[in-house]
Design an enzyme around this catalytic site. Structure first.
Site, PDB file in Angstrom:
ATOM      1  N   GLY A  36       0.777  -1.113  -0.183  1.00 52.86           N
ATOM      2  CA  GLY A  36       0.146   0.348  -0.128  1.00 52.86           C
ATOM      3  C   GLY A  36       0.609   0.866   0.299  1.00 52.86           C
ATOM      4  N   LEU A  37       0.152   2.389   0.004  1.00 51.34           N
ATOM      5  CA  LEU A  37       0.677   3.763   0.017  1.00 51.34           C
ATOM      6  C   LEU A  37       2.102   3.970   1.058  1.00 51.34           C
ATOM      7  CD1 LEU A  37      -2.081   6.181  -1.680  1.00 51.34           C
ATOM      8  CD2 LEU A  37       0.092   5.183  -2.858  1.00 51.34           C
ATOM      9  N   SER A  38       2.922   4.917   1.210  1.00 49.33           N
ATOM     10  CA  SER A  38       3.178   5.186   2.636  1.00 49.33           C
ATOM     11  C   SER A  38       2.090   5.941   3.170  1.00 49.33           C
ATOM     12  CB  SER A  38       4.097   5.507   1.937  1.00 49.33           C
ATOM     13  OG  SER A  38       4.947   6.937   3.413  1.00 49.33           O
ATOM     14  N   GLY A  39       2.115   5.995   4.334  1.00 51.86           N
ATOM     15  CA  GLY A  39       1.558   5.912   4.950  1.00 51.86           C
ATOM     16  C   GLY A  39       0.351   5.666   5.613  1.00 51.86           C
ATOM     17  N   GLY A  41      -1.175   2.424   6.423  1.00 53.23           N
ATOM     18  CA  GLY A  41      -0.868   1.763   7.723  1.00 53.23           C
ATOM     19  C   GLY A  41       0.041   0.213   7.607  1.00 53.23           C
ATOM     20  N   LYS A  42       0.904   0.021   6.661  1.00 53.80           N
ATOM     21  CA  LYS A  42       1.133  -1.496   6.587  1.00 53.80           C
ATOM     22  C   LYS A  42       2.271  -2.186   7.544  1.00 53.80           C
ATOM     23  CE  LYS A  42       3.767  -0.370   2.919  1.00 53.80           C
ATOM     24  NZ  LYS A  42       2.665   0.739   3.311  1.00 53.80           N
ATOM     25  N   SER A  43       2.703  -1.217   7.775  1.00 58.89           N
ATOM     26  CA  SER A  43       4.013  -1.783   8.939  1.00 58.89           C
ATOM     27  C   SER A  43       2.780  -1.532  10.489  1.00 58.89           C
ATOM     28  CB  SER A  43       4.895  -0.377   9.240  1.00 58.89           C
ATOM     29  OG  SER A  43       6.224  -0.268   8.005  1.00 58.89           O
ATOM     30  N   SER A 110       5.810  -1.845  -1.846  1.00 58.70           N
ATOM     31  CA  SER A 110       6.244  -2.630  -3.385  1.00 58.70           C
ATOM     32  C   SER A 110       5.435  -2.130  -4.461  1.00 58.70           C
ATOM     33  CB  SER A 110       5.462  -3.951  -2.848  1.00 58.70           C
ATOM     34  OG  SER A 110       4.541  -4.428  -2.602  1.00 58.70           O
TER      35      SER A 110
END
Length: 201
Positions: A36-39, A41-43, A110
């Site tokens: 997903g995009l930066s920000g 909430g992946k991490s 990615s």
């Protein structure tokens, strides 16, 4: 490494097999690939899921995009070729973790479908679970405490995904988490229920 050199490398089988490791762990292994995009909430989501897996006594590990670039992928840039190599390397590392019997959670932007599919192809069917952490660009920008999006819009950060570099949404992700609409608790539960339904945990 030259093609001639590679021809002399032979895969050495291990004495302890993947089956042995899974039997000892008491659960299956897989890759949970958060994209997903930066920000988006992946991490945050990957770490929250791992916390719950750890609480259950399951073997798990988070491979985070920023952290990996501090070591294994240090020196890679953000152009298309370096992004491809970044994902290739992490796909190979994640494959080793799966062989070790570990539920592996990767949190990487990615951005290219082709690269994600290459990572999927490294493991057996059902062992790669693409989790699209979907979030509108406007919300990602609102959350951006580091100010990266503003720097990208100002031209200070070239090839920034979502601004000056594309993000290709998954065509058929196993899970889609709308992080602007679902709470972290709801999102974690969605992932855990999927793993239970698939007999991984």
């Amino acid at each position: 490494m030259s093609r001639d050199s590679a021809a002399h490398i032979v895969w050495h089988p291990t004495t302890v097999t993947k089956k042995d490791r899974l039997e000892r762990a008491g659960h299956k292994s897989c890759i949970l690939w958060f994209t997903g995009l930066s920000g988006a909430g992946k991490s945050t989501l990957a770490n929250a899921v791992e916390y719950e897996l750890h609480q259950r006594g399951l073997a798990s590990y988070v491979l985070d995009g920023d952290n990996i670039r501090h070591g294994l992928n240090r020196g890679l840039g953000f152009g298309p070729d370096d992004r491809k190599e970044n994902i290739r390397r992490i796909g190979e590392v994640a494959k080793l973790f799966v062989d070790a019997g570990v539920i592996t959670l990767t949190a990487f932007i990615s951005p290219y479908r082709e690269d994600r599919e290459l990572a999927r192809g490294l493991v057996a069917a059902g062992e790669f679970i693409e989790v699209y952490v979907k979030c509108p660009l406007s919300e990602c920008e609102r959350r951006d405490v580091k100010g990266l999006y503003q720097k990208a819009r100002n031209g200070e950060i070239p090839q920034f995904t979502g601004i000056s570099s594309p993000y290709e949404e998954p065509d058929a992700a196993e899970l889609v988490i709308e992080s602007d609409a679902q709470t972290i608790r709801e999102s974690v539960q969605t992932v855990l229920v999927y793993l239970e339904q698939k007999g991984i945990i």
